[in-house]
Design a protein around this motif. Structure first.
Motif, PDB file in Angstrom:
ATOM      1  N   HIS A 127       0.815  -1.210   0.000  1.00  0.00           N
ATOM      2  CA  HIS A 127       0.000   0.000   0.000  1.00  0.00           C
ATOM      3  C   HIS A 127       0.851   1.262   0.000  1.00  0.00           C
ATOM      4  N   THR A 136      -2.958  -8.529  -0.213  1.00  0.00           N
ATOM      5  CA  THR A 136      -3.443  -7.690   0.879  1.00  0.00           C
ATOM      6  C   THR A 136      -4.971  -7.735   0.936  1.00  0.00           C
ATOM      7  N   ALA A 155      -7.309   0.627   0.947  1.00  0.00           N
ATOM      8  CA  ALA A 155      -6.678   0.799   2.255  1.00  0.00           C
ATOM      9  C   ALA A 155      -6.815   2.259   2.670  1.00  0.00           C
ATOM     10  N   VAL A 156      -7.050   2.475   3.959  1.00  0.00           N
ATOM     11  CA  VAL A 156      -7.340   3.825   4.424  1.00  0.00           C
ATOM     12  C   VAL A 156      -6.169   4.767   4.173  1.00  0.00           C
ATOM     13  N   GLU A 157      -4.928   4.246   4.227  1.00  0.00           N
ATOM     14  CA  GLU A 157      -3.780   5.119   3.994  1.00  0.00           C
ATOM     15  C   GLU A 157      -3.712   5.573   2.538  1.00  0.00           C
ATOM     16  N   ASN A 214      -8.262  -0.612   8.748  1.00  0.00           N
ATOM     17  CA  ASN A 214      -8.341  -1.518   7.606  1.00  0.00           C
ATOM     18  C   ASN A 214      -8.971  -2.853   7.981  1.00  0.00           C
ATOM     19  N   VAL A 257      -3.733   2.621  11.645  1.00  0.00           N
ATOM     20  CA  VAL A 257      -4.168   2.250  10.296  1.00  0.00           C
ATOM     21  C   VAL A 257      -4.625   0.792  10.241  1.00  0.00           C
ATOM     22  N   LYS A 258      -3.880  -0.100  10.894  1.00  0.00           N
ATOM     23  CA  LYS A 258      -4.202  -1.528  10.861  1.00  0.00           C
ATOM     24  C   LYS A 258      -5.602  -1.784  11.404  1.00  0.00           C
ATOM     25  N   LEU A 295     -12.715  -2.403   8.177  1.00  0.00           N
ATOM     26  CA  LEU A 295     -13.316  -2.297   6.850  1.00  0.00           C
ATOM     27  C   LEU A 295     -13.420  -3.666   6.183  1.00  0.00           C
ATOM     28  N   VAL A 296     -12.345  -4.432   6.258  1.00  0.00           N
ATOM     29  CA  VAL A 296     -12.332  -5.750   5.624  1.00  0.00           C
ATOM     30  C   VAL A 296     -13.380  -6.661   6.246  1.00  0.00           C
ATOM     31  N   THR A 305      -7.388  -5.728   1.962  1.00  0.00           N
ATOM     32  CA  THR A 305      -8.242  -4.630   1.509  1.00  0.00           C
ATOM     33  C   THR A 305      -8.411  -4.651   0.000  1.00  0.00           C
TER      34      THR A 305
END
Length: 357
Positions: free
Chosen positions: A109, A132, A141-143, A163, A159-160, A166-167, A134
């Motif tokens: 990412h 990955t 991925a949010v980043e 993500n 961040v982890k 979300l997943v 996401t």
């Protein structure tokens, strides 16, 4: 230090050499490396002598991305001692000897390996292999989303958590303060109009987009803080003021007033300061543009906290830091009025757009 190229392609066999040549022809800013006994004349490949590990150790960090055309096991053993952090490690791809698969191995990412994986696969007609979660779920991925929105991640350790939520289809609450241009990414986002609403919700994870410090969540591992670049810092200073003094004054001012230094998008001042070494040094260390305005441009701005007798007498303007901040932000008001400390005056204005020219 980066080279003039962004990508290094490394091969150790004849088939790998041919794939490497195709990649370097298709991808911009690319250097191809191959073993000395495989590098023919006029092929624009950089020869190296074995062992491969010596070459990789020597060029690691000089390129933004590294593509290895060889077995995954070889690559893992070679790069393992060099890996430090996904935020700084180069993107690493591996391509098999037949050129059938391109594998995104490291820094998918943040480092851009996933995006480069797709480009490299398309260039040689291979299948991209991305693992990955996401990407596989279809959610960005949010980043990456933050980067596309021009946001700075303040606490990357969160961040982890975002993500993963979300997943797994868990709710992620988001509050955006004064940044109407920031849109939602795909996924289970829940938008809140107030910070209180977000903090009082049952969302599994939270995102706050704000240029202000929010003490309630500064140590919260499930809250991601994203900083928009929407503040313009107006600076005035005496001749010869050091960059260190300017940095100390600004840092203390923003901390006291509850604003994030990461949200400063630019620094603004009067054009007679174009050669002010301390200002230039401060802007360079902060990594933001330093813009200059003429007397007429500054005098056309609102009075702010009131005209400065010294500025009017010495520079022919009613003020420097306040007027420069408002001009740079395209605003007619300030979020921090002129503050004076030592040799420095500073003021802060907030832009309501994504960027101000």
């Amino acid at each position: 230090m980066k080279t003039e190229a962004d990508i290094a392609v490394l091969s150790v066999t004849r088939n790998g050499r041919e794939i490497g040549k195709r990649l370097c022809e298709a991808l911009p800013a690319c250097h191809g490396y191959t073993l000395s006994n495989l590098a023919g004349e006029g092929e624009n490949l950089i020869p190296f002598d074995s062992p491969l590990s010596d070459l990789v150790a020597r060029i690691w960090g000089r390129y933004r991305s590294m593509i290895f055309v060889m077995a995954v096991g070889i690559v893992v053993r070679v790069i393992a001692p060099l890996l430090e952090d996904k935020r700084t490690d180069p993107a690493v791809l591996v391509i098999d000897e037949k050129g059938e698969h391109v594998i995104s191995l490291v820094s998918g990412h943040i480092g851009g390996a996933n995006a480069l994986c797709r480009k490299a696969a398309q260039a040689i007609g291979a299948d991209p292999v991305i693992t990955t979660a996401t990407d596989l779920s279809g959610f960005p991925a949010v980043e990456l989303w933050a980067g596309e929105m021009g946001l700075v991640v303040e606490n990357p350790e969160a961040v982890k958590k975002i993500n993963a939520s979300l997943v797994n289809g868990l709710s992620v609450g988001i509050f955006r303060e004064g940044v109407a241009w920031i849109g939602d990414a795909d996924g289970s986002w829940v938008s809140f109009d107030t910070l209180e609403g977000l903090l009082g919700s049952s969302c599994e994870a939270r995102i706050i987009v704000s240029s202000r410090r929010i003490r309630q969540v500064e140590q919260d591992p499930r809250t991601l803080i994203l900083r928009p670049r929407n503040l313009v810092l107006g600076i005035g200073c005496n001749r010869g003021t050091s960059g260190t003094e300017i940095h100390e004054v600004v840092t203390e001012l923003l901390k006291r007033e509850g604003f994030a230094l990461q949200s400063v998008e630019r620094i603004a001042t009067i054009d007679v300061k174009k050669d002010e070494a301390g200002l230039l040094d401060f802007a360079a260390k902060l990594g933001v543009p330093l813009v200059f305005y003429t007397r007429d441009e500054l005098n056309a701005m609102p009075d702010g906290s009131g005209p400065s007798a010294w500025a009017e007498k010495e520079l022919g303007v009613k003020g420097v830091c306040e007027q420069a901040a408002m001009k740079g932000a395209g605003a007619d008001s300030l979020v921090i009025s002129k503050a004076v400390s030592g040799n420095v005056t500073a003021a802060l204005a907030e832009s309501r757009g994504a960027s101000t020219s």
